[in-house]
Scaffold this active site. Sequence first.
Site, PDB file in Angstrom:
ATOM      1  N   LYS B  21      -4.334   3.215  -5.202  1.00 32.07           N
ATOM      2  CA  LYS B  21      -4.229   1.479  -4.811  1.00 32.07           C
ATOM      3  C   LYS B  21      -3.004   0.570  -4.920  1.00 32.07           C
ATOM      4  O   LYS B  21      -2.647  -0.388  -5.201  1.00 32.07           O
ATOM      5  CB  LYS B  21      -5.272   0.526  -5.821  1.00 32.07           C
ATOM      6  N   ASN B  22      -1.638   2.336  -4.654  1.00 33.34           N
ATOM      7  CA  ASN B  22      -0.544   1.590  -5.081  1.00 33.34           C
ATOM      8  C   ASN B  22       0.111   1.039  -3.785  1.00 33.34           C
ATOM      9  O   ASN B  22       0.071   1.749  -2.470  1.00 33.34           O
ATOM     10  CB  ASN B  22      -0.136   2.623  -5.751  1.00 33.34           C
TER      11      ASN B  22
END
Lengths: 361, 215
Positions: B21-22
């Site tokens: 999720k970066n």
Amino acid sequence: MSSLSSRAVRIKIEAEESVKKQYTHFKHRLEIDHECILPVLDREMHSAFLQKGLSNLSSSYECLDASRPWLCYWILHSLELLDEPLSDETISQVAKFLGKCQCETGGFAGGPGQHAHLAPTYAAVNALCILGTEEAFQIIDRGAYCAASAARLTNIMTPELFDGTPEWIVRCQTYEGGFAGCPGMEAHGGYSFCGLAALTLLNKTNLCDVKNVLRWTGNRQMRYEGGFQGRTNKLVDGCYSFWQGGAFPLIHMILTMHSTKDDSSLSAESWLFHQKALQEYVLVCCQYPGGGLIDKPGSGLSIAQHFAGGKLSHVLNIGHENNIVRPTHPVYNVCVDKVVHADMFFKQLPPPKSASKSPNT
Amino acid sequence: MNKDLHKELTYITNVINKHPKNYQVWHHRRVIVERLQDPGRELDFTASILQDDAKNYHAWQHRQWVIREFDLWDNELGYVEKLLRDDLRNNSAWNQRYFVVNHTTGFTDDVIEREISVLLDRQLQNYPSVLAFCQQLYEDRYRSPYLMAYMIDTYEEMLEQESDDRAATLKKAEQLCNALADEYDQIRGEYWNYVARSLTSRYGSQTNTVEQEVS
């Protein structure tokens, strides 16, 4: 249908169960609440949590090392919403720290020594405007950044700077009605607020379909939990109280502006969502016992949640007078008095003559 | 140079698997794929991320970019159908369906026919129009807020087109708004009351004058 008994439905039911447990527990407390003060916003606990976070954060925040101006902004804005004053020493310390995050090319980085980036620039400028001292304003070198909010707030907006931007933003509005992160993607609460607020700053709200934004945003409030989800069929999350809830004042303003005659259809007392249900969700389900807010019952604590969940409506408040927070500016997300103050300061400075002159040359 | 970039792709695969999720890691992957001009692993890779989290926004964004950039539309509807069989309520998959149709065939009559057949197990052709179909559902006592909202929209379109019986159409729309606000969709009560007032103020003027004249 077998596909409806999938994992997704199971976790939705689990989320509803945890919310139900909170509400049931709360109902029992209400029965012995003779002074009728419930639900109550635990100001002291939250404020202590925030003040502590300003100087010290646990190692679990390591992943946010590239977002340190955000942490400053989230904490400062939460504190101003709670009407908690800061000492002169703290104000100066935070201003100096943010100064260290500014790069030589202009723009702010996620931390000292990192690369400049638009997102922390927005956060840093907002944080400095909340601090609102001469020292804080002087730190902002206005030459070199271009976020719509930062630009408008610091009076450097020129037409060339945002040539084509509104048209691109409008392409992000999806068939569902909300805005996506880029054309083609799924409508999402975070991008939807940003899209709508950016169009507002650029005076181009007439380009989007506001009726569809309203329908989509309204449908994101959960009929059972009272809070908002970020996207269709996802779970409730306290942070969307800000992203989705924050869109309603903008929508109200846009509808008022665009209505041809005096439109008495719009309520003067309430935004177009269920404010009481949202407040109940935040106050009953999202307050962490030790201070701070969480996204849903059973989740971990975070500063970002605190900032986002804290944006309760200031028109209708339920429960105790403790629950009233200060009014915030719906576009900049800084309390109104600080926006006016910053505006006055930067209005004295002339806007740049031409945006085509690159700061790097 | 090429060899290094392939190694880099393997490296970033591992990083993304750990931190899916970066933002930065996905940007890095896109830069590498752009340099290599080789999207060979991207569809399988994003599918593996979406298997763990079917709604990962970054994975979908990367997938859309790869599909558009390298013209990989052919098997995407099949993939979407598989996801929808797993979870009919996966809105990211529905969005992808729209994305694919919109960029390939477009919404021609044939395609719309096909999409409707995906949605319905009832015979739509038995009803003269979609509105009649909805009305039938409504009379069968279905009270889904989405169904009722759709009927309101259709009535509003009829009002815009100056239909014959404006007053009756307006009344039906108002009744639906009130039923939603008071009973079937109370959480959106403010909204439905607003829709009702707004419809009345735009299309009710003639009716009002008549009523005033009568009284």
